[in-house]
Design an enzyme around this catalytic site. Sequence first.
Site, PDB file in Angstrom:
ATOM      1  N   SER A 130     147.804 -14.302  15.292  1.00  0.00           N
ATOM      2  CA  SER A 130     147.541 -14.371  16.726  1.00  0.00           C
ATOM      3  C   SER A 130     147.626 -15.815  17.220  1.00  0.00           C
ATOM      4  O   SER A 130     148.661 -16.456  17.056  1.00  0.00           O
ATOM      5  CB  SER A 130     146.187 -13.732  17.036  1.00  0.00           C
ATOM      6  OG  SER A 130     146.009 -13.531  18.416  1.00  0.00           O
TER       7      SER A 130
ATOM      8  N   ASP B 102     150.641  -3.440  20.905  1.00  0.00           N
ATOM      9  CA  ASP B 102     150.121  -4.795  21.115  1.00  0.00           C
ATOM     10  C   ASP B 102     150.817  -5.413  22.320  1.00  0.00           C
ATOM     11  O   ASP B 102     152.052  -5.341  22.433  1.00  0.00           O
ATOM     12  CB  ASP B 102     150.380  -5.627  19.854  1.00  0.00           C
ATOM     13  CG  ASP B 102     149.789  -7.032  19.897  1.00  0.00           C
ATOM     14  OD1 ASP B 102     149.183  -7.407  20.918  1.00  0.00           O
ATOM     15  OD2 ASP B 102     149.940  -7.759  18.896  1.00  0.00           O
TER      16      ASP B 102
ATOM     17  N   HIS C  35     146.656  -4.954  17.894  1.00  0.00           N
ATOM     18  CA  HIS C  35     146.488  -6.376  17.617  1.00  0.00           C
ATOM     19  C   HIS C  35     145.213  -6.605  16.800  1.00  0.00           C
ATOM     20  O   HIS C  35     144.173  -6.014  17.057  1.00  0.00           O
ATOM     21  CB  HIS C  35     146.395  -7.149  18.934  1.00  0.00           C
ATOM     22  CG  HIS C  35     146.414  -8.626  18.756  1.00  0.00           C
ATOM     23  ND1 HIS C  35     147.578  -9.338  18.657  1.00  0.00           N
ATOM     24  CD2 HIS C  35     145.407  -9.523  18.643  1.00  0.00           C
ATOM     25  CE1 HIS C  35     147.296 -10.625  18.509  1.00  0.00           C
ATOM     26  NE2 HIS C  35     145.980 -10.753  18.483  1.00  0.00           N
TER      27      HIS C  35
END
Length: 316
Positions: A163, A258, A288
């Site tokens: 991320s 996501d 995610h």
Amino acid sequence: MPAPDPRWDPEMLAFSAMMEEIGARHPPIELCPPLDAARATTEALNIPLCEGGPVMAESADRWLPIRGRRLLCRLHRPTHGPLPVLVYLHGGGWVWNSIDTHDRLMREYAAGGCAVIGPDYALSPEAAFPQALEECAAVVRWVARHGAEWGLDTSRIVLGGDSAGANLAMGAALLLRETDPGLRLRGLLLNYGVFDADFTTPSYAEFADGYFLTREKMRFYWDCYCPRPADRLNPLVAPLRADLRGLPPVLLHVAELDVLAAENRAMAAKLREADVALQYREFPGTAHGFLRALNHVRAARDAAAEGAAWLPRVLG
């Protein structure tokens, strides 16, 4: 609650519902500074997910002199003796999470036969761009120059993250390419990264709400990390805007459900265009952050195992 969607992986859906239920027992996470209370909640929610997993020959917290301060790093070693190293940067929107919330994932990667160093880099908005990026690059420089003091093979370094951590990893690799041409990374391990500040992609429209990471959260994260709109055009902030030629081999793992899926697919295409060796996998039905669900979701274990198997191949 998770959005009704037949594409959900059943284990991922059950995990998301479980986390919603557990989260309801805590004070709500408010997307506004100060973030001390929200950070405490995210730690309370995520640290229990690190239970179990590989046992290391050594797990220790060490301090590095980085850019005028002492920066805490988590070191995991699966065996004693000289080892190649993965420097892994935790996710959390640049604003929360820590080396504690990502301890299990780092140990899973270390079990592949390398040491793992996790820097507890400075968080935003208190430390907006470029502080975290420069700290992460400085940790890699320290490992390359002094890692032998920790029993590390400084000629074999991979940089990775998930991320926002994947954003920092890619940004740091691009920065080091310019500032330290003699420092040759062996690879980049990137999990569902933030690669641009474009909120108009198809996946932002499709997964704006109900899939854990929302468009509202991403706007907040960007406002914290990179409050100046002009900075969001910087390739070190938005690596999709960078010249990617000459980067080392990349492993890119992507969650299907996501908001960031489209920019991850675009990153894969751009890496291929730049002739960067790429191993790409998209995990159907996952949302995610699915790698935090190692005790609950088979796809998370598969992704971690694939990363642990990829590392020895690029580290040699």
